[in-house]
Write an enzyme that holds these catalytic residues in place. Structure first.
Site, PDB file in Angstrom:
ATOM      1  N   ARG A  83       0.500   6.519   7.866  1.00 33.67           N
ATOM      2  CA  ARG A  83       0.628   6.656   6.411  1.00 33.67           C
ATOM      3  C   ARG A  83       0.252   8.056   5.932  1.00 33.67           C
ATOM      4  O   ARG A  83       0.772   8.539   4.930  1.00 33.67           O
ATOM      5  CB  ARG A  83      -0.301   5.664   5.695  1.00 33.67           C
ATOM      6  CG  ARG A  83       0.120   4.222   5.796  1.00 33.67           C
ATOM      7  CD  ARG A  83      -0.695   3.389   4.810  1.00 33.67           C
ATOM      8  NE  ARG A  83      -0.680   1.976   5.124  1.00 33.67           N
ATOM      9  CZ  ARG A  83       0.292   1.126   4.783  1.00 33.67           C
ATOM     10  NH1 ARG A  83       1.334   1.550   4.112  1.00 33.67           N
ATOM     11  NH2 ARG A  83       0.207  -0.142   5.107  1.00 33.67           N
ATOM     12  N   ASP A 126       4.146   3.097   6.762  1.00 36.10           N
ATOM     13  CA  ASP A 126       3.418   2.841   8.010  1.00 36.10           C
ATOM     14  C   ASP A 126       4.269   2.139   9.038  1.00 36.10           C
ATOM     15  O   ASP A 126       5.308   1.546   8.723  1.00 36.10           O
ATOM     16  CB  ASP A 126       2.208   1.952   7.727  1.00 36.10           C
ATOM     17  CG  ASP A 126       2.620   0.505   7.427  1.00 36.10           C
ATOM     18  OD1 ASP A 126       3.462   0.301   6.526  1.00 36.10           O
ATOM     19  OD2 ASP A 126       2.124  -0.412   8.100  1.00 36.10           O
ATOM     20  N   GLU A 147       7.823   2.218  -6.022  1.00 38.04           N
ATOM     21  CA  GLU A 147       7.895   1.655  -4.670  1.00 38.04           C
ATOM     22  C   GLU A 147       8.195   2.763  -3.659  1.00 38.04           C
ATOM     23  O   GLU A 147       8.839   3.767  -4.002  1.00 38.04           O
ATOM     24  CB  GLU A 147       8.985   0.557  -4.667  1.00 38.04           C
ATOM     25  CG  GLU A 147       9.262  -0.104  -3.342  1.00 38.04           C
ATOM     26  CD  GLU A 147       8.083  -0.834  -2.700  1.00 38.04           C
ATOM     27  OE1 GLU A 147       7.041  -0.199  -2.502  1.00 38.04           O
ATOM     28  OE2 GLU A 147       8.231  -2.023  -2.364  1.00 38.04           O
ATOM     29  N   ASP A 148       7.739   2.573  -2.442  1.00 35.53           N
ATOM     30  CA  ASP A 148       7.991   3.591  -1.418  1.00 35.53           C
ATOM     31  C   ASP A 148       9.438   3.578  -0.940  1.00 35.53           C
ATOM     32  O   ASP A 148      10.100   4.600  -0.881  1.00 35.53           O
ATOM     33  CB  ASP A 148       7.010   3.441  -0.231  1.00 35.53           C
ATOM     34  CG  ASP A 148       6.912   2.015   0.305  1.00 35.53           C
ATOM     35  OD1 ASP A 148       7.687   1.137  -0.124  1.00 35.53           O
ATOM     36  OD2 ASP A 148       6.046   1.771   1.172  1.00 35.53           O
ATOM     37  N   VAL A 172      11.328   4.694   9.185  1.00 36.63           N
ATOM     38  CA  VAL A 172      10.609   5.928   8.870  1.00 36.63           C
ATOM     39  C   VAL A 172       9.134   5.649   8.578  1.00 36.63           C
ATOM     40  O   VAL A 172       8.765   4.550   8.143  1.00 36.63           O
ATOM     41  CB  VAL A 172      11.242   6.662   7.663  1.00 36.63           C
ATOM     42  CG1 VAL A 172      12.583   7.261   8.036  1.00 36.63           C
ATOM     43  CG2 VAL A 172      11.392   5.750   6.459  1.00 36.63           C
ATOM     44  N   LYS A 206      17.437   2.633   1.518  1.00 32.49           N
ATOM     45  CA  LYS A 206      18.338   2.436   2.668  1.00 32.49           C
ATOM     46  C   LYS A 206      19.433   1.479   2.205  1.00 32.49           C
ATOM     47  O   LYS A 206      19.350   0.263   2.441  1.00 32.49           O
ATOM     48  CB  LYS A 206      17.581   1.777   3.824  1.00 32.49           C
ATOM     49  CG  LYS A 206      16.611   2.670   4.550  1.00 32.49           C
ATOM     50  CD  LYS A 206      16.193   1.957   5.842  1.00 32.49           C
ATOM     51  CE  LYS A 206      14.750   2.173   6.157  1.00 32.49           C
ATOM     52  NZ  LYS A 206      14.272   1.387   7.296  1.00 32.49           N
ATOM     53  N   LYS A 248       0.817  -1.200   0.000  1.00 35.22           N
ATOM     54  CA  LYS A 248       0.000   0.000   0.000  1.00 35.22           C
ATOM     55  C   LYS A 248       0.860   1.263   0.000  1.00 35.22           C
ATOM     56  O   LYS A 248       0.436   2.322  -0.420  1.00 35.22           O
ATOM     57  CB  LYS A 248      -0.886   0.041   1.262  1.00 35.22           C
ATOM     58  CG  LYS A 248      -1.785  -1.125   1.433  1.00 35.22           C
ATOM     59  CD  LYS A 248      -2.502  -0.992   2.828  1.00 35.22           C
ATOM     60  CE  LYS A 248      -3.258  -2.263   3.123  1.00 35.22           C
ATOM     61  NZ  LYS A 248      -3.789  -2.254   4.504  1.00 35.22           N
ATOM     62  N   GLY A 249       2.089   1.123   0.518  1.00 31.85           N
ATOM     63  CA  GLY A 249       2.905   2.299   0.835  1.00 31.85           C
ATOM     64  C   GLY A 249       3.166   3.244  -0.322  1.00 31.85           C
ATOM     65  O   GLY A 249       3.276   4.453  -0.126  1.00 31.85           O
ATOM     66  N   ASP A 251      14.600  -1.559   1.131  1.00 27.66           N
ATOM     67  CA  ASP A 251      15.246  -1.830   2.412  1.00 27.66           C
ATOM     68  C   ASP A 251      16.199  -3.024   2.208  1.00 27.66           C
ATOM     69  O   ASP A 251      17.309  -2.844   1.712  1.00 27.66           O
ATOM     70  CB  ASP A 251      14.130  -2.099   3.430  1.00 27.66           C
ATOM     71  CG  ASP A 251      14.616  -2.264   4.849  1.00 27.66           C
ATOM     72  OD1 ASP A 251      15.611  -1.626   5.213  1.00 27.66           O
ATOM     73  OD2 ASP A 251      13.982  -3.019   5.611  1.00 27.66           O
TER      74      ASP A 251
HETATM   75  P1  IMP Z   1      12.450  -4.932   1.489  1.00 25.70           P
HETATM   76  O1  IMP Z   1      11.818  -6.106   0.810  1.00 25.70           O
HETATM   77  O2  IMP Z   1      13.167  -5.311   2.749  1.00 25.70           O
HETATM   78  O3  IMP Z   1      13.296  -4.081   0.583  1.00 25.70           O
HETATM   79  O4  IMP Z   1      11.289  -4.080   2.090  1.00 25.70           O
HETATM   80  C1  IMP Z   1      10.525  -3.270   1.413  1.00 25.70           C
HETATM   81  C2  IMP Z   1       9.253  -2.991   2.174  1.00 25.70           C
HETATM   82  O5  IMP Z   1       9.437  -2.994   3.607  1.00 25.70           O
HETATM   83  C3  IMP Z   1       8.795  -1.621   1.819  1.00 25.70           C
HETATM   84  O6  IMP Z   1       7.968  -1.648   0.702  1.00 25.70           O
HETATM   85  C4  IMP Z   1       8.060  -1.204   3.076  1.00 25.70           C
HETATM   86  O7  IMP Z   1       6.732  -1.662   3.002  1.00 25.70           O
HETATM   87  C5  IMP Z   1       8.756  -1.913   4.201  1.00 25.70           C
HETATM   88  N1  IMP Z   1       9.732  -1.020   4.876  1.00 25.70           N
HETATM   89  C6  IMP Z   1      11.073  -1.089   4.823  1.00 25.70           C
HETATM   90  N2  IMP Z   1      11.652  -0.114   5.557  1.00 25.70           N
HETATM   91  C7  IMP Z   1      10.635   0.604   6.068  1.00 25.70           C
HETATM   92  C8  IMP Z   1      10.590   1.785   6.922  1.00 25.70           C
HETATM   93  O8  IMP Z   1      11.592   2.365   7.350  1.00 25.70           O
HETATM   94  N3  IMP Z   1       9.336   2.219   7.223  1.00 25.70           N
HETATM   95  C9  IMP Z   1       8.206   1.623   6.786  1.00 25.70           C
HETATM   96  N4  IMP Z   1       8.212   0.542   5.991  1.00 25.70           N
HETATM   97  C10 IMP Z   1       9.412   0.026   5.639  1.00 25.70           C
HETATM   98 MG    MG Z   2       5.895  -1.633   0.644  1.00 30.43          MG
END
Ligand code: IMP
Ligand code: MG
Length: 179
Positions: free
Chosen positions: A164, A158, A98-99, A152, A130, A42-43, A102
């Site tokens: 959000r 969220d 994408e938001d 964050v 990040k 949703k982000g 990570d």
């Molecule tokens: P990844 O698969 O670890 O890269 O994660 C991506 C998803 O984790 C993002 O789309 C977010 O939904 C969530 N996420 C990662 N870091 C944060 C943060 O600092 N705040 C909120 N959501 C996060």
């Molecule tokens: Mg996400």
């Protein structure tokens, strides 16, 4: 909304200015045809609506739901599609919106999945990155802001579905360890 646990990291004004720049850059890179935007729910929906309006070109908007099985601050690493796209990607210039990137687990999985659908091109726009946290490789073509390893919220992001609707991107401080 005044919340003692929140500290503004990126103001709404800075977010909007950066999105205008990204919109100009993406419009230059894709001067022709329709750009097929994929919003990762949703982000990313807040970023998508502002970015789409900053693009000087035709867009097609589609949505994809992804779950990484996590309610807290870290995802489990297991990715599941909860809502698939409405349209085919065959021959399309695709931009995944994408938001935040990570660990890279979500986008690494998604790139492999969507490449199989034979798009003409596929790129990624992420408002936040990040880089220190990366576990899987992801090439992000358009990054709004690289940020340090801090959790964050706001502008779509969220914590357990809260925050959000903040205009700014804020660091969530305090003892909410989020499991
Ligand atoms: P990844 O698969 O670890 O890269 O994660 C991506 C998803 O984790 C993002 O789309 C977010 O939904 C969530 N996420 C990662 N870091 C944060 C943060 O600092 N705040 C909120 N959501 C996060
Ligand atoms: Mg996400």
């Amino acid at each position: 909304m005044v919340d003692p646990k929140l500290r503004v990291l990126i103001s709404s004004e800075k977010i909007q200015a950066r999105i205008r720049e990204l919109g100009e850059q993406i419009s230059r890179d894709f001067p022709e045809g329709t750009l097929h935007l994929i919003c990762i729910l949703k982000g990313a929906c807040f970023f998508l609506t502002d970015l789409a309006r900053a693009l000087q070109r035709d867009v097609y908007v589609d949505f994809m739901g992804i779950s990484t099985y996590g309610k807290g601050k870290t995802s489990s690493g297991e990715v599941k599609v909860t809502k698939d796209l409405d349209a085919s990607l065959e021959g399309a210039d695709v931009l995944i919106v994408e938001d935040i990137v990570d660990s890279g687990v979500t986008l690494n999985y998604l790139m492999h999945l969507l490449e199989q659908r034979r798009p003409k091109s596929i790129r990624i726009a992420a408002l936040l990155d990040k880089p220190e946290r990366r576990l899987r490789p992801v090439h992000v073509n358009y990054v709004g802001f690289a940020i340090p390893d801090q959790f964050v919220v706001g502008y779509g992001l969220d914590y357990a579905e809260k925050y959000r609707n903040l205009d700014d991107i804020c660091v969530l401080e305090g003892d909410s360890s989020g499991t």
